[in-house]
Scaffold this active site. Sequence first.
Site, mmCIF file in Angstrom:
data_model
loop_
_atom_site.group_PDB
_atom_site.id
_atom_site.type_symbol
_atom_site.label_atom_id
_atom_site.label_comp_id
_atom_site.label_asym_id
_atom_site.label_seq_id
_atom_site.Cartn_x
_atom_site.Cartn_y
_atom_site.Cartn_z
ATOM 1 C CB SER A 1 2.904 -3.300 -8.557
ATOM 2 O OG SER A 1 3.739 -3.353 -7.394
ATOM 3 N N GLY B 1 2.411 4.220 1.484
ATOM 4 C CA GLY B 1 2.951 4.685 2.656
ATOM 5 C C GLY B 1 3.300 3.174 3.479
ATOM 6 C CG LEU C 1 -1.889 -0.911 1.272
ATOM 7 C CD1 LEU C 1 -2.448 -1.172 2.655
ATOM 8 C CD2 LEU C 1 -2.996 -0.936 0.387
#
Length: 198
Positions: A106, A35, A33
């Site tokens: 991705s 962060g 994700l």
Amino acid sequence: MNDNIVWHQASVSHAERNAQKQHQPALLWYTGLSGSGKSTIANAVDRKLFELGCHTYVLDGDNVRHGLNKDLGFDDTSRVENIRRITEVANLFLDAGLIVGTAFISPFLADRAQARSLAGQRFIEVFVDTPLETCEQRDPKGLYKKARAGDIPHFTGISSPYEAPENPEIHLRTAEMSVEGAADQVVAYLRSRGIVTA
Ligand code: ADP
């Protein structure tokens, strides 16, 4: 493809390039994700490898979107094209003998599978596994705040899916480890495969 475009054989072979370096080429494909810590860990690994004398390069999501992929947005089609171009570039770097790190969300299994099929044995999936709540607390770029406010469409984890890796070569649970510890785990994996021997 145009029939007049013919692949030109390189005068320096891939084997010769590898022999010149003290390591094997590899593609560390960080996924997770926003962060989660992909860029931070990829750069910590890069520093360690550099200091071991390895030839390396990090392709970072935001940086690539400033140049090569600045024409692409964040809808599904653009994300697929984003990953396709990155994979092609990474593959050229592998051909040059480097240990490449790619730090892109991705989010789709199919795209990572495509990258894996292109890079073959050299593809090493690194799942930067950080709970959404932790990413949202960290929010290093203030993006979750904006996404929650509805200002960023197609935001992974909020309004766009993230398909977690099923069988990553390296699984980093960053909520339970330091950046240094995560980087050490990656380097230890490369040593265990004989990719890095220094
Ligand atoms: P991404 O590239 O996945 O979007 P970044 O690396 O830009 O994520 O941001 C991750 C943030 O989380 C950084 O500010 C980093 O310092 C912080 N962080 C805190 N703990 C960790 C950890 N254990 N591993 C990775 N990043 C961490």
